[in-house]
Structures are given as structure tokens and as C-alpha cells.
Design a protein around this motif. Structure first.
Motif, PDB file in Angstrom:
ATOM      1  N   GLY A 290      68.355  35.527  49.051  1.00  8.03           N
ATOM      2  CA  GLY A 290      67.633  35.614  47.784  1.00  8.03           C
ATOM      3  C   GLY A 290      66.769  36.855  47.673  1.00  8.03           C
ATOM      4  N   PHE A 291      66.003  37.160  48.723  1.00  9.02           N
ATOM      5  CA  PHE A 291      65.159  38.363  48.609  1.00  9.02           C
ATOM      6  C   PHE A 291      65.982  39.642  48.772  1.00  9.02           C
ATOM      7  CE2 PHE A 291      64.236  37.901  53.301  1.00  9.02           C
ATOM      8  CZ  PHE A 291      64.482  39.204  53.703  1.00  9.02           C
TER       9      PHE A 291
ATOM     10  N   LEU B 266      61.269  33.696  41.870  1.00  9.43           N
ATOM     11  CA  LEU B 266      61.952  32.564  42.493  1.00  9.43           C
ATOM     12  C   LEU B 266      63.338  32.331  41.908  1.00  9.43           C
ATOM     13  CD1 LEU B 266      59.019  30.000  42.885  1.00  9.43           C
ATOM     14  CD2 LEU B 266      59.753  31.825  44.430  1.00  9.43           C
ATOM     15  N   ASP B 267      63.598  32.888  40.715  1.00 14.90           N
ATOM     16  CA  ASP B 267      64.921  32.728  40.110  1.00 14.90           C
ATOM     17  C   ASP B 267      66.005  33.398  40.948  1.00 14.90           C
ATOM     18  OD1 ASP B 267      64.083  31.179  38.011  1.00 14.90           O
ATOM     19  OD2 ASP B 267      63.868  32.849  36.606  1.00 14.90           O
ATOM     20  N   TYR B 268      65.636  34.470  41.675  1.00 12.77           N
ATOM     21  CA  TYR B 268      66.623  35.121  42.553  1.00 12.77           C
ATOM     22  C   TYR B 268      67.095  34.146  43.637  1.00 12.77           C
ATOM     23  CZ  TYR B 268      65.227  39.634  40.547  1.00 12.77           C
ATOM     24  OH  TYR B 268      64.966  40.679  39.696  1.00 12.77           O
ATOM     25  N   VAL B 269      66.135  33.393  44.180  1.00 10.37           N
ATOM     26  CA  VAL B 269      66.465  32.439  45.235  1.00 10.37           C
ATOM     27  C   VAL B 269      67.254  31.264  44.665  1.00 10.37           C
ATOM     28  CG1 VAL B 269      65.536  31.020  47.096  1.00 10.37           C
ATOM     29  CG2 VAL B 269      64.361  33.132  46.455  1.00 10.37           C
TER      30      VAL B 269
ATOM     31  N   LEU C 198      63.321  45.687  49.555  1.00 14.92           N
ATOM     32  CA  LEU C 198      63.624  44.396  50.163  1.00 14.92           C
ATOM     33  C   LEU C 198      62.348  43.686  50.606  1.00 14.92           C
ATOM     34  CD1 LEU C 198      66.727  45.349  52.365  1.00 14.92           C
ATOM     35  CD2 LEU C 198      66.745  44.177  50.165  1.00 14.92           C
ATOM     36  N   GLN C 199      61.473  44.419  51.301  1.00 17.45           N
ATOM     37  CA  GLN C 199      60.236  43.814  51.769  1.00 17.45           C
ATOM     38  C   GLN C 199      59.326  43.421  50.609  1.00 17.45           C
ATOM     39  OE1 GLN C 199      59.006  46.897  54.743  1.00 17.45           O
ATOM     40  NE2 GLN C 199      58.976  45.181  56.180  1.00 17.45           N
TER      41      GLN C 199
ATOM     42  N   LEU D 188      56.910  39.316  46.795  1.00 18.44           N
ATOM     43  CA  LEU D 188      56.766  38.716  45.464  1.00 18.44           C
ATOM     44  C   LEU D 188      57.218  37.254  45.468  1.00 18.44           C
ATOM     45  CD1 LEU D 188      58.058  41.626  43.163  1.00 18.44           C
ATOM     46  CD2 LEU D 188      55.685  40.928  43.579  1.00 18.44           C
ATOM     47  N   ILE D 189      58.287  36.958  46.176  1.00 18.72           N
ATOM     48  CA  ILE D 189      58.776  35.575  46.256  1.00 18.72           C
ATOM     49  C   ILE D 189      57.757  34.690  46.971  1.00 18.72           C
ATOM     50  CG2 ILE D 189      60.528  34.103  47.337  1.00 18.72           C
ATOM     51  CD1 ILE D 189      62.544  36.385  46.774  1.00 18.72           C
ATOM     52  N   LYS D 190      57.228  35.182  48.095  1.00 19.80           N
ATOM     53  CA  LYS D 190      56.227  34.409  48.831  1.00 19.80           C
ATOM     54  C   LYS D 190      54.967  34.193  47.991  1.00 19.80           C
ATOM     55  CE  LYS D 190      53.586  36.384  51.828  1.00 19.80           C
ATOM     56  NZ  LYS D 190      53.042  37.081  53.026  1.00 19.80           N
ATOM     57  N   THR D 191      54.531  35.251  47.295  1.00 15.45           N
ATOM     58  CA  THR D 191      53.338  35.141  46.452  1.00 15.45           C
ATOM     59  C   THR D 191      53.560  34.148  45.317  1.00 15.45           C
ATOM     60  OG1 THR D 191      52.736  37.440  46.953  1.00 15.45           O
ATOM     61  CG2 THR D 191      51.716  36.432  45.022  1.00 15.45           C
TER      62      THR D 191
END
Length: 476
Positions: free
Chosen positions: A273-274, A341-344, A457-458, A463-466
Motif C-alpha cells: 500500500g505505501f 488509507l485509500d491506497y492501502v 516511499l518513506q 502519511l498512512i501512519k499519521t
């Protein structure tokens, strides 16, 4: 830039079988000349002529005598490491030979004033990708890089010696837990794709058959004419012969598990996802657009398990070894999303369909049938066409969950990558204890700024974690 010569390592050489190969090995009758298996033979064709780089970081400088002792053990346990691959009359055969271990262990001198050891390691493995292995010796070598406080061991092998799982199994069979020096490391079970589909109802059976049919159609169309959109990430013919640039980055495995738990998904869903989010971010910078076709080739090992304790005791020349894998064509959505989160979520849905299919088994079957019916040249061209028609190769390998020692040294990280594929971008992820190490390998003529890609990537994972933390998922 000058074109790098082809990486084909095989030459027509003459050799004779030694009566005694290596002190402490089995009797000579066990060392019969054997032809390469069909899948292993395929790995010498252009576009599939792949070299694997296994990278082990240690917390202390490496004593070269200890890896030597380990490789002596490996030679005695697996005779692919003490055999030549000789091309005669169009066939390639394993022929046992005497091994001088010193010819396979390289310890270069390193400037003590070196500013960044990590950068040096990246440049060193990039330099390795400019060359092939000497076919007058077994196709492997170990490079030991030391500073005053740490070390790095790089095992370079030709893919014909074994697939990634075989090599990891063999290396880990020579490792031990830091907490228990008599115990072998443990690996998490690999449930990304199940080798044996077990539909529980007619509906689930129909879903598996439908998803498999769609995969078959897409594979055939890709082999014939279907290509990914031309983007700044997509390679072009000749990519397999050019050197690679490597960049290593790491992300927290604990943070990945936090996202996994919060969204009720798998670690693999989070990683892919990320990566999807980072690629989208990178392409948006270059104005590549959103309505593009971009697919990753994902190799899937078809071995029944990830256990490696048997490797510690086996003395069979080739048993349990070799190359047994298929792959899936994984579509990635490059549309920009307001919610990271939509990517995941997208990846979870896509991978779910791939899990509920027989795609990796089918692609392995097709490769075998093409070899039998049309020969290695046609099979090699088919493999090359698939990689040229897609954008990247993507792999995520689960590593040990506890700290281990290798060659008598505590390990700080594990990583892996390869070169020789007809794709401009390779992303390999390997987990170890509390982090995931990403190795991004690029053809610099296609992707001149791999550091920016790694930054994307990082940042995408951040952004996903946040987003997970801001929505309060961590309180579940």
C-alpha cells in the motif's frame, strides 16, 4: 552512456571431474554430473539471467575466517556451490569441481576516512551489478566490507544456484538466535499467497475459477501486445544488460504492524500500500497523469513451507533445492487520493483477488510447458516480454522475528536484491526484528533520481501512519 556488455556468465569451457572434491565431503559416487532442471536452465536466457545479492549487516566488524568456515559448511551440504555449470552441445550440466575457498571470499580495503558507510555499501553493490561471475568457478562469491564498528557481508550468486527462499533457508540454517545460541531462527508463516486453494463452497469455487480466468486472459494479452503506460518508471529494451543503482531505506515494522492491526489487514497489504502511494506521488511530480496502466510482477515461491531446519542436516546434492516459483501481475492504482488509507484499502482488495486465484501456479505451469514444447529460447523471450511490458518487479520477504547471529556476529539488518531483469525498477522488502529494509534498484538511464523515489516511499508511509493515528485507530 556506454552500453554494458551482456551478463551471460556461461562459456564453452573444458573441465575434468576431480577424484576428491573437498575434504570432508561425501564419496565420489554421489557426485554425478547432472543436467540443470528446466526452470534453472531458463535462468541463463537473456532477460532471465538473474544474479541475487543477499546483504547481511552486522553490529561488529566481520572476521573473514568465520564466513569462510560457514561457506565450507555450505559447500559440504549443497553441492551446487561446488559445481561448475558447463555448456556443451546446447545443454548445461552441473559438473563437480575442486573449490578454493579463498577465490570466492573478497575483502576489499576501505578508506578509514569514509564519511558514510551506508552510502559506500550502496555504491559497492551498484558496482557489482556491472559484472557477471566467472564461469570457470562455481557461480557464487562473498564480499566482506568492514569499518571500525560494523560490517556488511554480501553473498552474490547466480539465480541458477537456487531461488530466494532456498538461499535464505541455507543462510539461516547457519545462523542462531542471539537469545539461544543452540536454536535456529524462526520465520513467520508466509500467507501472502496459498499454494493450495481450498474453496469452501460453490460460490468460493466460482470466485477462484473466475479470478484465475481473468489472470490467464491478462497474462496472454500481456504476452501478445498489452503494455503498461509509458511513464518515467518504465524501462525499455536492453535494460537487463545495464548496471543498477541501489538505495537502501528502512521503515519501522512496529509501525507497520500498528497500521495492520488498526485496519485489520496484513503486513504485506501495508507494505504494498505505501509502495503504491509512493509511486503515485513520484509520478505525479513528473505529471504522468492518473489514468495509467502500471503493473508489478510479483514472484511467488511455490514451495510448501518456509521451514529451513532440514537444510541444516541435508547432504543431498540437489534435493530440496532449485527454482520453483510462479508470479502474478499485480495492477497498481496511480490515482492520487485525499485519504492516504485509500491506497492501502485498494491494495487489500487487489491482493485479495490475487490470493483467491491460481495465477502463480498457472504461470509456473505455462513456463514449464513452453520450455517443453518450444524450447528455452522461446521461453526466455516470453519471460523477457512479460517484464518489458510491465513497470516493476516487487517482492516482500518475511525474515526472522528475533535477533540472530550469523558468522558469529550479531545481525543488524537483512536485505536482498537482484539484477539482470528486463525492468527498470525492482523493489525488494525484507523484514528483520523491528524494521523492514527496502532495497530500490533502478536503471539510472530510466530513473536518474532513486533517492527521491525512496523519499516518496518513506513519506507515503508516514502519511498512512499519521492518518491511522489521527483517526484514533490505534485505540482499538
Amino acid at each position: 552512456m556506454d552500453r554494458t556488455p551482456s551478463l551471460n556468465p556461461l562459456k564453452k569451457i573444458q573441465t575434468t571431474k576431480d577424484q576428491k572434491l573437498f575434504e570432508g565431503s561425501k564419496e565420489e559416487e554421489d557426485y554425478q554430473e547432472q543436467p540443470l532442471s528446466p526452470m534453472t536452465r531458463l535462468l541463463h536466457e537473456p532477460g532471465a539471467n538473474i544474479y541475487i545479492l543477499a546483504i547481511i549487516g552486522t553490529k561488529t566488524p566481520i572476521d573473514p575466517d568465520l564466513p569462510k568456515a560457514v561457506m565450507v559448511h555450505i559447500i559440504q551440504k549443497n553441492h551446487r556451490f561446488s559445481s561448475l555449470q558447463v555448456k556443451q552441445n546446447g545443454n548445461i550440466t552441473w559438473i563437480p569441481t575442486r573449490v578454493n575457498i579463498d577465490n570466492h571470499i573478497i575483502v576489499p580495503e576501505i578508506d578509514p576516512r569514509l564519511k558514510s558507510f551506508d552510502k559506500f555499501v550502496e555504491e559497492y553493490i551498484s558496482e557489482l551489478s556491472r559484472s557477471s561471475l566467472d564461469s570457470s568457478k562455481p557461480l557464487w562469491e562473498v564480499h566482506i566490507l568492514n569499518t571500525k564498528t560494523s560490517g556488511t557481508c554480501i553473498l552474490r550468486t547466480h539465480h541458477s544456484l537456487g531461488d530466494g527462499l532456498s538461499l535464505m533457508n541455507l543462510l539461516l540454517s547457519c545462523s542462531r538466535k542471539v537469545s539461544d545460541h543452540e536454536a535456529l531462527p524462526t520465520l513467520p508463516s508466509n500467507k501472502v499467497f496459498s499454494r493450495h486453494m481450498r474453496p469452501t463452497s460453490l460460490i468460493s469455487l466460482f470466485i477462484v475459477l473466475w479470478n484465475s480466468l481473468v489472470a490467464v486472459v491478462m497474462f496472454i494479452l500481456t504476452a501478445l501486445f498489452l503494455k503498461d503506460t509509458e511513464t518515467p518508471l518504465k524501462g525499455f529494451p536492453g535494460t537487463e544488460d545495464r548496471p543498477r543503482r541501489y538505495v537502501l531505506r528502512s521503515v519501522s515494522l512496529d509501525d507497520i504492524k500498528m497500521v495492520k492491526k488498526a485496519m485489520d489487514i496484513t503486513v504485506n497489504d501495508v507494505v504494498v500500500g505505501f509502495i503504491q502511494a509512493g509511486l503515485s506521488r513520484y509520478l505525479n511530480r513528473y505529471g504522468a497523469g492518473e489514468n495509467i496502466r502500471l503493473r508489478a510482477v510479483v514472484p511467488i515461491n511455490l514451495r510448501a513451507a518456509t521451514m529451513f531446519d532440514a537444510f541444516a542436516n541435508t547432504t543431498s546434492s540437489h534435493e530440496g533445492w532449485g527454482n520453483k516459483f510462479g508470479y502474478v501481475l499485480l495492477p497498481l492504482n496511480m490515482r492520487l487520493r485525499e485519504d492516504p488509507l485509500d491506497y492501502v484499502r485498494d491494495v487489500k482488495t487487489t491482493i485479495g483477488r490475487k490470493k483467491a486465484s491460481l495465477e502463480p501456479i498457472w504461470t509456473e505451469f505455462v513456463s514449464s510447458m513452453v520450455i517443453k514444447l518450444f524450447g528455452y529460447k522461446i521461453a526466455g523471450k516470453l519471460n523477457r516480454k512479460i517484464y518489458l511490458s510491465t513497470t516493476l518487479c516487487l517482492s516482500n520477504v518475511p525474515g526472522p522475528q528475533e535477533e540472530i547471529s550469523a558468522f558469529g556476529h550479531e545481525v543488524s539488518y537483512l536485505a536482498a536484491t537482484f539484477y539482470g531483469l528486463s525492468t527498470a525498477l525492482i523493489i525488494q522488502a525484507v523484514s528483520y526484528v523491528d524494521k523492514v529494509t527496502l532495497v530500490v534498484a533502478v536503471d539510472e538511464e530510466t530513473i536518474p533520481d532513486p533517492e527521491k523515489l525512496c523519499d516518496d516511499l518513506q513519506h507515503s508511509f508516514h502519511l498512512i501512519k499519521t492518518a491511522v493515528l489521527s483517526k484514533g485507530y490505534d485505540k482499538k
